[in-house]
Design an enzyme around this catalytic site. Structure first.
Site, PDB file in Angstrom:
ATOM      1  N   GLU A 159     -20.008  -4.970   9.298  1.00 45.94           N
ATOM      2  CA  GLU A 159     -21.029  -4.141   9.943  1.00 45.94           C
ATOM      3  C   GLU A 159     -22.113  -4.987  10.603  1.00 45.94           C
ATOM      4  OE1 GLU A 159     -19.845  -3.688   6.871  1.00 45.94           O
ATOM      5  OE2 GLU A 159     -18.839  -1.753   6.974  1.00 45.94           O
ATOM      6  N   ARG A 195     -25.657  -1.830   5.554  1.00 51.17           N
ATOM      7  CA  ARG A 195     -25.279  -3.239   5.499  1.00 51.17           C
ATOM      8  C   ARG A 195     -25.911  -4.053   6.621  1.00 51.17           C
ATOM      9  NH1 ARG A 195     -20.764  -4.718   2.309  1.00 51.17           N
ATOM     10  NH2 ARG A 195     -21.639  -4.081   0.334  1.00 51.17           N
ATOM     11  N   LYS A 252       0.861  -1.186   0.000  1.00 50.98           N
ATOM     12  CA  LYS A 252       0.000   0.000   0.000  1.00 50.98           C
ATOM     13  C   LYS A 252       0.904   1.246   0.000  1.00 50.98           C
ATOM     14  CE  LYS A 252      -4.366   1.406   1.994  1.00 50.98           C
ATOM     15  NZ  LYS A 252      -5.570   0.934   2.650  1.00 50.98           N
TER      16      LYS A 252
END
Ligand SMILES: Cc1ncc(C[n+]2csc(CCOP(=O)(O)OP(=O)(O)O)c2C)c(N)n1
Length: 662
Positions: free
Chosen positions: A390, A418, A288
């Site tokens: 979630e 969600r 990343k």
């Protein structure tokens, strides 16, 4: 990385489509990757936006477009903020400087932007299911197109992604899943799956052994038979050594892990797996922030950044703008009042937890964004980052609440979607005292339609037992949080991104269940304003006064239960009501007031509902979007004045209409 590229024509200038890319030799591609990185850095350092994940996926984008034939072959990126190189390679390079600007390119996949984007996406973990759908639809035809889903390591832990893995492995359509593993979510990843992936990476032993054994066996005269025998041995070895066993057991052929920055490894591997049948999981390791030192060193900060100085990586200080946007720019002193709702939430929850060890804070992979990172550091025993999960976050909260603890789940409004069933089934039905701290409610700005938190009022209001509050400013959010932790049942607090515009009204008066706050009295009409729109409503009222219209302004505070008593009073004493909310109209706060009028036997009372329009709102800055949706103070005053003047019925008549006996 070398930021100096000479005056000669760049490779990037010679290509505008995957066809152009395919004409380049593999040895030229690393140079192309460097040019793409440089351009990405130039653009994002000026505009701000997602960066680190895209820097890490440059070679992957190049390799995919080199090997596959998109858009005929279907590349399905999860979310898409990591695929800016894909945007640049698919005809959108000339617009890349408009990224996330109003009218410009979206920061995510956008199906209306390009035929190379299959879906408009911004929520994690969706691409495996949609790719499977594409693959199964293809299999109903004679078509040979390839379907490739590209998903991050953290998103793979989303419930939807795990459900899809399970189903793909069962049905076994031909499709390639690329696991883009950079060992990071936004924050460090969470959970057993991530530990598992890490073990694979750090244990390349099996792959080597398998390759060695196969090669040696093939060289023996009875080679092929032995290879078959070898496969049997492999099966038994798997349990001990095989990387990706989990995926293999689910029904995938696991390949990898391979270096996602070595194009001479990526491209041949992609060519090989392209020939394989059935579901393949190719595990690609990326870094990343790759190629930009500050982002490699602090990928979390560069996941999504404000504009920064390219040479140093330091944020370009923009004082009030940064504060208004709710950035992570530190405050000058802790004595300064919190600039943003998120800061106020974070501060107050820490203060409350100091005296109450039953408070448990839960985030789903958004510790910085929700302001819970500081809480987690201070009270590690009272804090859970559950990862991108979630649904589980709310189920977990229900369990904790059932056992007598006081869970506070901080989620963005859009991601709370969600977990809708969990709110209903695990929390409201059980009447459990879980606090839902719903951040980024309303228009969020540059992230656009996938991220605007505009549906929560409609989807929450229908749930029995749930109290719904929306504070007008950060100070009131603190009071709301204190109130919520005393509640006997579930309570949702919705608050917007950033802070308020203008001077705060001062300390918030005591909160009582279902009671609104009258901020200002005016005889002609009453504006019932919700949360983020209380301050703009006050400014609108000041403008209306200049036009000779005297408006009362009410801070509604509670969407549920609504202050019926006050509504009755307002109708009988003033008459016309205006509701203003930063939410979808159908089912929202205005609808609640309309229902209340009916319940109160005052259905004819004039009501003007000012809400967001019934369409998905594009991306742009928050002030731009509020203006565009005519929810800024100036537009509010115009809309209210136009409506009020059009009534053309004396106020006295309204009163009689609404309350014939009164
Ligand atoms: C359903 C959902 N929850 C939370 C988010 C917020 N979010 C955006 S990116 C991200 C981390 C994704 O990590 P990973 O999948 O590993 O991709 P990477 O950025 O590392 O490439 C999170 C939590 C989201 N977009 N969707």
């Amino acid at each position: 990385m070398n930021l100096q590229i000479g005056l000669r024509m760049r490779l990037l200038d010679t290509i505008d489509s995957p066809e152009g890319l395919k004409r380049l030799a593999i040895r030229q591609l690393p140079e192309l990757a460097e040019e793409i990185r440089k351009e990405l850095l130039t653009v994002v350092s000026k505009l701000g936006g997602h960066l680190a994940s895209s820097l890490g996926a440059v070679e992957l984008c190049i390799a995919l477009h080199h090997v596959f034939d998109a858009p005929r072959d279907q590349l399905v990126w999860d979310m898409g903020y990591q695929a800016y190189a894909h945007k640049m390679l698919t005809g959108r390079r000339s617009k890349i400087h408009t990224l996330k600007q109003l009218g410009g390119l979206s920061g995510f996949n956008n199906k209306d932007e390009s035929p190379y984007d299959l879906f408009t996406t911004g929520h994690g973990g969706t691409c495996l299911s949609t790719a499977m759908g594409l693959a199964l639809a293809r299999d109903r035809t004679q078509d040979q197109r390839h379907v490739v889903a590209i998903i991050g390591d953290a998103s793979l832990g989303e419930g939807m992604a795990l459900e899809a893995l399970n189903h793909i492995g069962h049905v076994k359509p031909n499709c390639l899943v690329i696991l883009n593993d950079n060992k990071m979510s936004i924050a460090p990843p969470v959970g057993g799956l991530s530990r598992y992936l890490n073990r694979i990476i750090t244990n390349p032993l099996y792959n080597r052994i398998r390759r060695d054994i196969e090669e040696r066996m093939k060289r023996l005269p009875t080679g092929q038979r032995l290879v078959r025998l070898g496969h049997k041995v492999e099966e038994s070895l798997k349990g001990l050594l095989v990387p990706g066993l989990l995926f293999e057991e689910l029904g995938f052929r696991y390949v990898g892990p391979i270096n996602g920055h070595a194009l001479n490894e990526l491209i041949p591997t992609l060519r090989n797996v392209k020939r394989l049948k059935g579901p393949i999981l190719l595990h690609v390791l990326t870094v990343k922030g790759k190629g930009y030192r500050p982002a490699e060193l602090d990928p979390e900060r560069f996941h999504k950044t404000e504009p920064f100085d390219l040479a140093t990586g330091q944020l370009i200080a923009q004082g009030s703008r940064l504060k208004a946007l709710g950035s992570r720019q530190p405050r000058a002193s802790s004595l300064e009042p919190p600039a943003t709702f998120t800061e106020a939430f974070s501060e107050e929850l820490i203060r409350l937890a100091d005296a109450n060890e039953r408070i448990i804070a839960i985030t789903a992979a958004m510790p910085e964004g929700t302001g819970l990172a500081a809480f987690g550091k201070r009270f590690p025993q009272q804090y859970f980052d559950v990862g991108m999960a979630e649904q589980h976050a709310l189920g977990l909260a229900a369990g904790l609440a059932r056992a007598g603890l006081r869970p506070v789940v901080a989620l963005y409004s859009t991601f709370l979607q969600r977990a809708y069933d969990q709110i209903m089934h695990e929390i409201c039905l059980q009447r459990l005292p879980v606090v839902l701290a719903i951040d980024r409610a309303g228009l969020v700005g540059e992230d656009g339609p996938t991220h605007h938190g505009v549906f929560d009022l409609a989807y929450l209001r229908v749930l029995p037992n749930l109290v719904i509050m929306s504070p007008k400013d950060p100070d009131e959010l603190k009071a709301t949080l204190r109130f919520s932790l005393e509640a006997q049942g579930p309570l949702a607090i919705r608050y917007p991104r950033g802070g308020i515009v203008g001077e705060p009204l001062g300390k918030c008066a005591r909160i009582a269940l279902g009671k609104a706050e009258t901020i200002q009295r005016g005889k002609d009409l009453a504006i019932l304003a919700l949360g983020s729109l209380v301050y703009p409503a006050l400014e609108a009222a000041a403008r209306l006064r200049r036009d000779g219209i005297e408006a009362s302004v009410i801070n509604v505070r509670f969407v549920k239960p609504l202050d019926h008593l006050l509504i009755r009073q307002l109708v009988t004493q003033i008459g016309p009501l205006v509701t203003v909310e930063e939410a979808q109209g159908a089912g929202g706060f205005g609808s609640a007031v309309s229902e209340a009028l009916e319940a109160l036997g005052m259905p004819a009372s004039p009501l003007c509902r000012i809400t967001l329009p019934d369409r998905f709102i594009e991306h742009g800055t928050r002030p731009q979007l509020l203006k565009m949706c005519r929810l800024d103070a100036e537009s509010l005053s115009q809309r209210i004045a136009t409506w009020f003047n059009a009534l053309k019925v004396p106020t006295e008549e309204f009163r009689l209409l609404a309350n014939p006996t009164g």
